[in-house]
Design an enzyme around this catalytic site. Structure first.
Site, PDB file in Angstrom:
ATOM      1  N   SER A  35     -51.416  63.301  31.538  1.00 41.34           N
ATOM      2  CA  SER A  35     -51.522  63.680  30.126  1.00 41.34           C
ATOM      3  C   SER A  35     -50.172  64.138  29.594  1.00 41.34           C
ATOM      4  O   SER A  35     -49.560  65.064  30.142  1.00 41.34           O
ATOM      5  CB  SER A  35     -52.521  64.834  29.968  1.00 41.34           C
ATOM      6  OG  SER A  35     -53.824  64.376  30.196  1.00 41.34           O
ATOM      7  N   HIS A  66     -52.543  59.670  26.299  1.00 46.25           N
ATOM      8  CA  HIS A  66     -52.546  58.529  27.227  1.00 46.25           C
ATOM      9  C   HIS A  66     -52.465  57.260  26.379  1.00 46.25           C
ATOM     10  O   HIS A  66     -53.470  56.800  25.836  1.00 46.25           O
ATOM     11  CB  HIS A  66     -53.819  58.520  28.084  1.00 46.25           C
ATOM     12  CG  HIS A  66     -53.899  59.661  29.055  1.00 46.25           C
ATOM     13  ND1 HIS A  66     -53.629  59.530  30.403  1.00 46.25           N
ATOM     14  CD2 HIS A  66     -54.174  60.977  28.857  1.00 46.25           C
ATOM     15  CE1 HIS A  66     -53.755  60.708  30.993  1.00 46.25           C
ATOM     16  NE2 HIS A  66     -54.092  61.603  30.077  1.00 46.25           N
ATOM     17  N   HIS A  88     -60.079  58.386  33.448  1.00 40.47           N
ATOM     18  CA  HIS A  88     -60.722  59.538  34.073  1.00 40.47           C
ATOM     19  C   HIS A  88     -62.224  59.280  34.184  1.00 40.47           C
ATOM     20  O   HIS A  88     -62.809  58.643  33.304  1.00 40.47           O
ATOM     21  CB  HIS A  88     -60.502  60.808  33.233  1.00 40.47           C
ATOM     22  CG  HIS A  88     -59.068  61.105  32.920  1.00 40.47           C
ATOM     23  ND1 HIS A  88     -58.419  60.532  31.853  1.00 40.47           N
ATOM     24  CD2 HIS A  88     -58.173  61.914  33.521  1.00 40.47           C
ATOM     25  CE1 HIS A  88     -57.168  60.982  31.814  1.00 40.47           C
ATOM     26  NE2 HIS A  88     -56.995  61.815  32.814  1.00 40.47           N
ATOM     27  N   TYR A  90     -64.537  61.366  33.588  1.00 38.91           N
ATOM     28  CA  TYR A  90     -65.290  61.974  32.481  1.00 38.91           C
ATOM     29  C   TYR A  90     -65.301  61.095  31.216  1.00 38.91           C
ATOM     30  O   TYR A  90     -66.087  61.332  30.298  1.00 38.91           O
ATOM     31  CB  TYR A  90     -64.758  63.381  32.145  1.00 38.91           C
ATOM     32  CG  TYR A  90     -63.321  63.430  31.648  1.00 38.91           C
ATOM     33  CD1 TYR A  90     -62.975  63.033  30.366  1.00 38.91           C
ATOM     34  CD2 TYR A  90     -62.303  63.895  32.481  1.00 38.91           C
ATOM     35  CE1 TYR A  90     -61.656  63.078  29.926  1.00 38.91           C
ATOM     36  CE2 TYR A  90     -60.994  63.948  32.053  1.00 38.91           C
ATOM     37  CZ  TYR A  90     -60.677  63.532  30.765  1.00 38.91           C
ATOM     38  OH  TYR A  90     -59.367  63.566  30.339  1.00 38.91           O
ATOM     39  N   GLU A  91     -64.421  60.073  31.177  1.00 40.84           N
ATOM     40  CA  GLU A  91     -64.452  59.156  30.021  1.00 40.84           C
ATOM     41  C   GLU A  91     -65.659  58.220  30.109  1.00 40.84           C
ATOM     42  O   GLU A  91     -65.922  57.475  29.164  1.00 40.84           O
ATOM     43  CB  GLU A  91     -63.169  58.328  29.973  1.00 40.84           C
ATOM     44  CG  GLU A  91     -61.927  59.146  29.667  1.00 40.84           C
ATOM     45  CD  GLU A  91     -60.659  58.318  29.776  1.00 40.84           C
ATOM     46  OE1 GLU A  91     -60.341  57.591  28.819  1.00 40.84           O
ATOM     47  OE2 GLU A  91     -59.990  58.392  30.827  1.00 40.84           O
ATOM     48  N   ALA A 118     -51.120  66.500  34.610  1.00 44.25           N
ATOM     49  CA  ALA A 118     -51.047  67.842  34.031  1.00 44.25           C
ATOM     50  C   ALA A 118     -52.125  68.658  34.729  1.00 44.25           C
ATOM     51  O   ALA A 118     -53.235  68.164  34.937  1.00 44.25           O
ATOM     52  CB  ALA A 118     -51.325  67.764  32.540  1.00 44.25           C
ATOM     53  N   MET A 221     -58.290  66.946  36.533  1.00 39.88           N
ATOM     54  CA  MET A 221     -59.496  66.099  36.489  1.00 39.88           C
ATOM     55  C   MET A 221     -59.178  64.642  36.840  1.00 39.88           C
ATOM     56  O   MET A 221     -59.802  63.720  36.314  1.00 39.88           O
ATOM     57  CB  MET A 221     -60.107  66.157  35.087  1.00 39.88           C
ATOM     58  CG  MET A 221     -60.330  67.562  34.556  1.00 39.88           C
ATOM     59  SD  MET A 221     -60.769  67.547  32.807  1.00 39.88           S
ATOM     60  CE  MET A 221     -60.491  69.274  32.382  1.00 39.88           C
ATOM     61  N   SER A 222     -58.176  64.442  37.691  1.00 42.19           N
ATOM     62  CA  SER A 222     -57.749  63.061  37.968  1.00 42.19           C
ATOM     63  C   SER A 222     -57.123  62.968  39.354  1.00 42.19           C
ATOM     64  O   SER A 222     -57.303  63.832  40.205  1.00 42.19           O
ATOM     65  CB  SER A 222     -56.719  62.630  36.916  1.00 42.19           C
ATOM     66  OG  SER A 222     -55.505  63.336  37.098  1.00 42.19           O
ATOM     67  N   ASN A 245     -50.735  75.161  32.269  1.00 39.29           N
ATOM     68  CA  ASN A 245     -51.428  76.410  31.887  1.00 39.29           C
ATOM     69  C   ASN A 245     -51.827  77.140  33.152  1.00 39.29           C
ATOM     70  O   ASN A 245     -51.900  76.540  34.224  1.00 39.29           O
ATOM     71  CB  ASN A 245     -52.688  76.086  31.061  1.00 39.29           C
ATOM     72  CG  ASN A 245     -53.637  75.168  31.815  1.00 39.29           C
ATOM     73  OD1 ASN A 245     -53.410  73.963  31.952  1.00 39.29           O
ATOM     74  ND2 ASN A 245     -54.708  75.745  32.334  1.00 39.29           N
ATOM     75  N   HIS A 259     -56.383  71.168  25.166  1.00 42.70           N
ATOM     76  CA  HIS A 259     -55.651  69.945  25.526  1.00 42.70           C
ATOM     77  C   HIS A 259     -54.320  69.834  24.766  1.00 42.70           C
ATOM     78  O   HIS A 259     -53.333  69.339  25.323  1.00 42.70           O
ATOM     79  CB  HIS A 259     -56.540  68.723  25.269  1.00 42.70           C
ATOM     80  CG  HIS A 259     -55.964  67.434  25.785  1.00 42.70           C
ATOM     81  ND1 HIS A 259     -55.606  67.235  27.109  1.00 42.70           N
ATOM     82  CD2 HIS A 259     -55.648  66.268  25.154  1.00 42.70           C
ATOM     83  CE1 HIS A 259     -55.119  66.011  27.274  1.00 42.70           C
ATOM     84  NE2 HIS A 259     -55.130  65.403  26.095  1.00 42.70           N
TER      85      HIS A 259
END
Ligand SMILES: O=P(O)(O)O[C@H]1O[C@H](CO)[C@@H](O)[C@H]1O
Ligand SMILES: Nc1nc2[nH]cnc2c(=O)[nH]1
Length: 291
Positions: A35, A66, A88, A90-91, A118, A221-222, A245, A259
């Site tokens: 990201s 992306h 990802h 979650y997509e 990220a 998440m990847s 973060n 995000h």
């Protein structure tokens, strides 16, 4: 006929052959941008670039930050291919779809995969803007049975039961740490364990505390599915997390992550990340050391 998300063994070769008919580049290194990290392809010379929507069999990127473009080009004389945007779970993509490009890269002749992401930090000593060289990962979805290698094993790519210890190449990690020293950026470079969670929500405080107790240094998440598939088919793997973060671990902490903030940090470290990747690729080249 098969559904949009199902992959037939021939699909990888069809996509690879299409790409080979569209570009003269024959990459040895593939880079997947996390990201806000799409700038890693900016230094490519003699670029050929393809929107994912033009590439047969490729899924589409739906996440902000992306771009959804595959870029071929030369980095210090070494031919590379870069995904400006990843897929990802979650997509809504199946894990075999999210990792589809990795096997295509293998068929294109790629020998080394560089993954970037990220991530939020759990380690108390990490700061926002730190770069973490990934030493190992915890694949939470994988441990729960969500693995891109599920289903019939394609022996053409690798074994049914691939080992996963030592998956992040030791020599590349060592060299990256050395390059960071030479670049004078060691003060914000770490080496640690990345953990993949499913997302798309960020962590609750209790989840953050759990991950912290498990020894996770950074969470995202990847990455893990791509790395599993890359290792299965014999690619050498190197990974970088940009700490965007700190994961909230206290109920007294009123800050929360979003995000947009994640994407902002990418800009802060873009130059360093670009230089590190370029120098690492150059080192592989002069050592004729891609596989
Ligand atoms: O892992 P990359 O693609 O860098 O993206 C990270 O950033 C997004 C959250 O801001 C999530 O998708 C997380 O995985
Ligand atoms: N799961 C997760 N993914 C991230 N990607 C960037 N920051 C974070 C985070 O704090 N948690």
């Amino acid at each position: 006929m098969h559904s949009k998300d199902q992959i037939c063994p021939d699909d990888y070769q069809k996509t690879a052959s299409w790409l080979q008919s569209q570009t003269h580049h024959r990459p040895k290194v593939a880079i997947i941008c996390g990201s806000g990290l799409g700038m890693l392809a900016d230094d490519f010379k003699c670029q050929d670039s393809f929107p994912y929507s033009d590439i047969p069999g490729f899924p589409q990127s739906t996440v902000q930050g992306h771009a959804g473009r595959l870029v071929f080009g030369e980095l210090k004389g070494k031919t590379c291919v870069c995904m400006q945007g990843r897929f990802h779970m979650y997509e809504g993509h199946s894990l075999s779809k999210t990792t589809f490009p990795v096997r295509v890269f293998k068929l294109l002749g790629v020998e080394t995969l560089i993954v970037t992401n990220a991530a939020g930090s759990l380690a108390d000593s990490y700061q926002v803007g730190d770069i973490m060289i990934i030493k190992d990962h915890i694949n939470f979805p994988g441990l729960a049975g969500l693995n891109p290698l599920n289903g019939p094993n394609d022996d053409k790519f690798g074994p049914r039961f691939p080992p996963m210890s030592g998956v992040y190449d030791r020599d590349l990690r060592k060299m990256a740490l050395e390059l960071c020293k030479r670049m004078g950026v060691s003060q914000f470079v770490q080496e640690g364990v990345y953990c993949m969670v499913g997302g798309p929500n960020f962590e609750t405080v209790a989840e953050a505390r759990l991950l912290h107790r498990l020894g996770v240094d950074a969470v995202g998440m990847s990455t893990a599915p791509e790395v599993v598939v890359a290792s299965h088919c014999g690619l050498r793997v190197f990974g970088l997390s940009l700490i965007t973060n700190k994961v909230v671990k206290s109920y007294d902490d009123t800050e929360s992550v979003n995000h947009d903030a994640v994407l902002e940090v990418g800009k802060l470290r873009s130059q360093t990340l670009q230089s590190l990747v370029t120098e690492l690729v150059h080192w592989m080249d002069i050592n004729n050391n891609t596989a």
